[in-house]
Design an enzyme around this catalytic site. Structure first.
Site, mmCIF file in Angstrom:
data_model
loop_
_atom_site.group_PDB
_atom_site.id
_atom_site.type_symbol
_atom_site.label_atom_id
_atom_site.label_comp_id
_atom_site.label_asym_id
_atom_site.label_seq_id
_atom_site.Cartn_x
_atom_site.Cartn_y
_atom_site.Cartn_z
ATOM 1 N N ASP A 201 0.846 -1.181 0.000
ATOM 2 C CA ASP A 201 0.000 0.000 0.000
ATOM 3 C C ASP A 201 0.888 1.240 0.000
ATOM 4 O OD1 ASP A 201 -1.630 2.213 1.616
ATOM 5 O OD2 ASP A 201 -3.091 0.812 0.794
ATOM 6 N N PRO A 266 -15.656 1.545 1.045
ATOM 7 C CA PRO A 266 -14.265 1.505 0.602
ATOM 8 C C PRO A 266 -13.861 2.823 -0.049
ATOM 9 C CG PRO A 266 -15.662 0.422 -1.006
ATOM 10 C CD PRO A 266 -16.560 0.800 0.147
ATOM 11 N N TYR A 268 -12.328 2.924 -2.888
ATOM 12 C CA TYR A 268 -12.616 2.726 -4.311
ATOM 13 C C TYR A 268 -13.406 1.433 -4.473
ATOM 14 C CZ TYR A 268 -8.346 -0.152 -3.972
ATOM 15 O OH TYR A 268 -7.389 -1.056 -3.587
ATOM 16 N N TYR A 269 -14.279 1.405 -5.474
ATOM 17 C CA TYR A 269 -15.244 0.314 -5.614
ATOM 18 C C TYR A 269 -14.753 -0.792 -6.537
ATOM 19 C CZ TYR A 269 -18.414 3.167 -2.932
ATOM 20 O OH TYR A 269 -18.983 3.898 -1.914
ATOM 21 N N HIS A 270 -13.687 -1.428 -6.099
ATOM 22 C CA HIS A 270 -13.207 -2.685 -6.661
ATOM 23 C C HIS A 270 -12.708 -3.464 -5.458
ATOM 24 C CE1 HIS A 270 -11.375 -5.358 -9.766
ATOM 25 N NE2 HIS A 270 -10.597 -5.664 -8.734
ATOM 26 N N HIS A 272 -11.089 -5.231 -2.523
ATOM 27 C CA HIS A 272 -9.708 -5.384 -2.082
ATOM 28 C C HIS A 272 -9.682 -5.620 -0.579
ATOM 29 C CE1 HIS A 272 -10.755 -1.109 -1.760
ATOM 30 N NE2 HIS A 272 -9.863 -1.024 -0.779
ATOM 31 N N HIS A 274 -7.219 -5.346 2.954
ATOM 32 C CA HIS A 274 -6.033 -4.772 3.567
ATOM 33 C C HIS A 274 -5.322 -5.842 4.397
ATOM 34 C CE1 HIS A 274 -7.251 -0.587 2.588
ATOM 35 N NE2 HIS A 274 -8.460 -1.124 2.645
#
Length: 283
Positions: A201, A266, A268-270, A272, A274
């Site tokens: 990240d 989230p 971003y909307y894909h 993932h 952490h």
């Protein structure tokens, strides 16, 4: 590092150096003293021949979202025991002291460490050109608790998610297709249903294992958030859990030291996940 990776790094340095040199501060959007991070809003000045417009009056800066606006994030990097291990025993002798106080056996001060082992000391991230959505996202906002019922999700959240253009996550697809950041990939399972890519990240400098922060980005594109998960996705989730434990071995982190979690909403909307060292403290 491969020749291609080195060339990409050099070209990126040129781009970032140019953007920082032309950045003109408009305002401070937000700051977080706990993470030692500040977010700045400004414009990127145009280059005229070999000269850069040097106007600096904040009141006269013509900032246009989506055109010349930029959001810059400055974050102080954490100390590293590995870096300190490379210092001489007298590395603190070059410290420049600014303010100092003491009481009995206790003394404290502010200052600057000049030892090269502490350089670089700041992480810089730039969004340019920044849209109004980028600006609003990084601007300080009041937080409130929201209980998202099925009706609220169906009538408010889902229409919002559906309205997001694919261009907003094109950078994710660039990573998955290895157009960019391929040299940073820590692990990949190429399976189209249950596969994913793991890479560091941006919050992590990829050196101090105590602060390890990775992200697993799935290959499939039909899961946008936690709300899309069903029992049929258990093989995917278990695959991420099990193979993450193997992937982090390169950093000397054991499976018992892992924390895996999902944000909702989230950033971003894909879909993932952490992956952090349990010793890493993050807001």
């Amino acid at each position: 590092m491969s020749p291609n990776a080195a060339n990409n790094s050099d070209s990126s340095k040129v781009v970032i150096d140019s953007l920082l040199g032309r950045f003109r501060l408009k305002e401070v959007l937000n700051e977080d003293t706990s993470s030692k991070t500040i977010w700045l809003l400004g414009s990127i000045a145009e280059e005229t021949g070999n000269k850069i417009d040097s106007s600096f009056d904040k009141t006269t800066i013509d900032l246009v979202p989506g055109k010349n606006a930029a959001v810059v994030t400055l974050e102080r990097l954490a100390f590293s025991s590995q870096q300190i291990g490379t210092c001489s025993t007298s590395f603190l002798a070059s410290t420049q002291i600014f303010t100092a106080e003491n009481n009995d056996i206790y003394s404290w001060s502010t200052g600057t460490l000049h030892e090269s082992a502490f350089h670089p000391d700041t992480r810089v991230a730039i969004i340019y050109p920044a849209t109004q959505k980028h600006i609003d996202k990084h601007r300080r906002q009041q937080r409130i608790w929201v209980r998202e019922t099925p009706e609220l999700y169906r009538n408010v959240t889902k229409p919002f998610v559906d309205s997001q253009p694919q261009s907003r996550i094109q950078w994710v697809y660039n990573i998955l297709s290895k157009q960019v950041e391929s040299e940073h990939i820590v692990f990949e399972d190429p399976d189209s249903e249950n596969g994913f890519i793991i890479l560091p990240d941006l919050k992590w400098d990829a050196t101090n294992a105590e602060n390890m922060y990775l992200v697993a980005i799935v290959h499939r594109r039909d899961i946008r958030s936690l709300r899309d998960l069903t029992s049929k996705h258990l093989p995917l989730l278990k695959n991420i859990r099990d193979k993450s434990a193997i992937a982090v071995g390169k950093y000397g982190v054991s499976p018992e030291q892992l924390r895996l979690y999902i944000h909702y909403q989230p950033s971003y909307y894909h879909f993932h996940v952490h992956i952090t060292n349990i010793n890493f403290e993050s807001k």
